[in-house]
Design an enzyme around this catalytic site. Structure first.
Site, short mmCIF file in Angstrom:
data_model
loop_
_atom_site.label_atom_id
_atom_site.label_comp_id
_atom_site.label_asym_id
_atom_site.label_seq_id
_atom_site.Cartn_x
_atom_site.Cartn_y
_atom_site.Cartn_z
N THR A 181 33.44 29.90 36.81
CA THR A 181 33.31 31.04 36.02
C THR A 181 33.36 30.63 34.57
OG1 THR A 181 35.35 31.49 35.96
CG2 THR A 181 34.39 32.44 37.60
N GLU A 324 31.73 34.81 41.40
CA GLU A 324 32.38 35.11 42.64
C GLU A 324 31.76 35.71 43.87
OE1 GLU A 324 33.17 35.87 39.53
OE2 GLU A 324 35.18 35.33 38.93
N LYS A 434 38.26 53.21 24.61
CA LYS A 434 39.16 54.24 24.98
C LYS A 434 39.21 54.96 23.55
CE LYS A 434 42.94 55.36 27.96
NZ LYS A 434 43.93 55.00 28.68
N TRP A 439 36.93 57.68 27.95
CA TRP A 439 36.39 56.12 28.02
C TRP A 439 35.12 56.61 27.72
CZ3 TRP A 439 39.50 52.56 29.03
CH2 TRP A 439 40.82 52.80 29.93
P1 ADP Z 1 30.15 35.13 33.38
O1 ADP Z 1 29.13 35.93 32.66
O2 ADP Z 1 31.57 35.59 33.05
O3 ADP Z 1 29.76 33.76 33.41
P2 ADP Z 1 29.06 36.17 36.01
O4 ADP Z 1 27.69 35.25 35.58
O5 ADP Z 1 29.58 35.58 37.28
O6 ADP Z 1 30.04 35.47 35.02
O7 ADP Z 1 28.99 37.44 35.45
C1 ADP Z 1 29.35 38.59 36.28
C2 ADP Z 1 29.50 39.65 35.29
O8 ADP Z 1 27.92 40.00 34.78
C3 ADP Z 1 29.45 40.94 36.34
O9 ADP Z 1 30.98 41.37 36.50
C4 ADP Z 1 28.91 41.98 35.36
O10 ADP Z 1 29.90 42.36 34.34
C5 ADP Z 1 27.97 41.48 34.70
N1 ADP Z 1 26.58 41.88 35.33
C6 ADP Z 1 26.06 41.12 36.40
N2 ADP Z 1 24.82 41.94 36.56
C7 ADP Z 1 24.92 42.87 36.07
C8 ADP Z 1 23.83 43.95 35.94
N3 ADP Z 1 22.79 44.06 36.75
N4 ADP Z 1 24.21 45.04 35.18
C9 ADP Z 1 25.26 44.96 34.23
N5 ADP Z 1 26.24 44.10 34.41
C10 ADP Z 1 25.99 42.87 35.04
#
Ligand code: ADP
Length: 538
Positions: A181, A324, A434, A439
């Site tokens: 991640t 994940e 907030k 929210w």
């Molecule tokens: P990071 O960006 O932290 O490297 P990831 O690529 O695993 O990790 O990102 C996952 C996150 O991206 C999700 O938990 C969510 O917040 C956001 N995300 C993924 N797809 C979407 C979507 N279609 N719309 C909104 N948010 C999204």
């Protein structure tokens, strides 16, 4: 009675075996960083993967050993997905845009023994080599000059083998890939994908409710192969025997040219990729490429983006997931009542994140204690949790599971579940604003703002407020050559969100920081404006 059906260990090499057997001539085209192009096919990918597995064994690698790739999208990278897994190894796809400390941490933490990289990332190797003491071999994907002394070229390396190799046997629960991640809090965490989880995820991705590949599909994945297994596309594509078109550069002009020239029907990428493509087409005065399906994921697809793609006759699939979750959790495409919906209703539906694909379950729980399961009523928002066979249970080398006792993984996202199963993401737990005990969704404000004709990109963060706790501030990048002021943005938003959600300030900036995966980095934006004070609190 056990044994009524045949044994079939779920290993990812089945994908390349099947693709080579049933769609061996289907092309895999690569546009390289130097502008040259090569063509191979699924049979060629398998042949090279067998040679690579042999070559890895010759280097002394054993099942379970890790091989890092630092590379863009191309056919040799695809070979290594199957070559490493084929000898029982684990491919660690490294995001080259990570910061030095993260690069140092993840390669050492994974204990990578071999690093295979694109020549364009030679500066990373030069910088990191001394900090990666456990790496024994460096191999360069590119044949030409410019690689470091001692680094073998990939083609020479596998070219020395005859490919007379049988895939390593093992358990379907063995790992075949590891992705870290991006580590927005603390060190990056490693998620190991298993052979079984990878196959199940890819099979689920093939449903017509998800990628819906047919034998005629031609896919150009803009989502990098180093990001969350490129959403599983190389595996799902191999299962369906589709043609792949890879581009080792993300320049919209190159992507556009390749899409037209190679007859691309499907593409997938984060919203910023589509945004860049729109800007390119506008500047050139040309139409979007005639795609059939555009998958958007990784962050919320803004309404204006969905509208524009749909008006060009492109089916938009809005997907949600995370490293994940392998990564696909939900995909939004046409629903059963699609034909009865107006255009605006369709856009509103696609703006949500779609429905879980078979295999994963979702639920929301209360944001205060994370204990009370919330109703799927289309209005109550809560912390989103997921479970299923391709969802992380325990991070690599962690001492404890990352899930609740009954197997739910907390995503860090906030969302609403609708009675028809649709997920509507409203924010991230750490980004919701907030205000006065209520929210505000930063994402909804951003999505509404980018609908303004002069706004190219917008990011909203909560700023401390003595009375309300936090109030939203919107940071806006104007489209080139366009004028607009704060009043016009507020006026534009005022019929789209509740009055008390309207930002206390709109600030115009030249750029908005992005993460290594092209998403808006709220963390960096907050750091950049750490000294910012709201107008009425100075
Ligand atoms: P990071 O960006 O932290 O490297 P990831 O690529 O695993 O990790 O990102 C996952 C996150 O991206 C999700 O938990 C969510 O917040 C956001 N995300 C993924 N797809 C979407 C979507 N279609 N719309 C909104 N948010 C999204």
């Amino acid at each position: 009675m056990l044994g009524a059906m045949q044994d079939w260990t779920m290993r990812v090499t089945h994908v390349v075996d099947h693709a080579a057997r049933e769609a061996g001539n289907r092309e895999i085209v690569t546009r390289w960083a130097d502008g040259s192009e090569t063509r191979t096919n699924w049979a060629g990918i398998r042949r090279d993967a067998l040679k690579m597995a042999q070559a890895l064994e010759r280097l002394g690698l054993k099942p379970g050993d890790k091989v890092a790739s630092i590379a863009m999208n191309h056919s040799r990278h695809l070979v290594s997905w199957f070559g490493v897994a084929g000898m029982g190894g684990v491919l660690h796809t490294v995001n080259p845009r990570l910061f030095e400390d993260q690069l140092e941490y993840i390669v050492n933490h994974a204990e990578d023994r071999v690093v295979i990289y694109d020549a364009m990332f030679q500066p990373i190797i030069d910088l990191m080599k001394d900090r990666w003491p456990k790496v024994e071999h460096y191999i360069c994907f590119d044949p030409g000059p410019g690689r470091a002394e001692g680094a073998t070229s990939f083609e020479d390396w596998i070219g020395a083998e005859d490919g007379d190799y049988r895939w390593a046997e093992g358990s379907e629960r063995d790992p075949c890939m590891i992705c870290y991640t991006s580590g927005t809090t603390g060190n990056p965490k490693g998620v190991q994908y298993e052979h079984r989880s990878t196959l199940m995820h890819a099979m689920a991705g093939l449903q017509s409710a998800a990628f819906a590949f047919s034998a005629a599909s031609v896919m150009l994945p803009v989502v990098p192969m180093f990001h969350a297994a490129s959403w599983g596309l190389p595996y799902a594509g191999g299962m369906a025997g589709i043609k792949f078109v890879f581009s080792a550069v993300n320049d919209p002009a190159v992507l556009h040219e390749m899409m037209i020239k190679e007859g691309v029907t499907d593409s997938a990428g984060v919203p910023t990729v589509w945004l860049a493509h729109f800007q390119y087409c506008d500047a050139e005065g040309i139409d979007l490429p005639p795609l059939k399906v555009a998958t958007i994921g990784g962050s919320a697809a803004p309404k204006s983006m969905i509208e524009r793609l749909m008006k060009s006759g492109i089916r938009v699939q809005h997907a949600w997931g995370m490293t994940e979750t392998s990564p696909i959790g939900t995909v939004g495409g046409p629903t059963h009542d699609w034909e009865q919906m107006s255009f605006d209703e369709k856009v509103a539906k696609i703006q949500m994140q779609g429905r879980p694909i078979f295999g994963v379950e979702l639920r929301t729980v209360d944001l205060d204690n994370f204990t009370k399961v919330l109703p799927r009523d289309g209005k109550t928002s809560g912390a989103l949790q997921i479970r299923g066979p391709w969802v992380v249970k325990r991070y690599f080398k962690a001492e404890e599971d990352a899930v609740t006792e009954d197997g739910w993984f907390d995503t860090g996202d906030v969302g609403i579940l609708h009675p028809d199963g649709t997920l509507q993401l409203t924010d991230r737990t750490k980004d919701v604003i907030k205000s006065g005990g209520e929210w505000i969704s930063s994402v909804e404000l951003e999505n509404a703002a980018v609908g303004h004709p002069a706004v190219a990109e917008a990011a909203c963060i909560g700023m401390a407020h003595p009375r309300w706790d936090e109030r939203p501030v919107l940071f806006v990048v104007r489209k080139p050559g366009q004028e607009c002021d704060a009043e016009s943005v507020i006026a534009f938003l005022s019929d789209k969100v509740a009055k008390w959600w309207l930002p206390d300030a709109v600030e115009f900036v030249d750029d908005i920081p992005h993460t290594a995966t092209g998403k808006i980095s709220k963390k960096d934006l907050r750091a950049r404006f750490a000294d910012y004070r709201l107008p009425d609190t100075e």
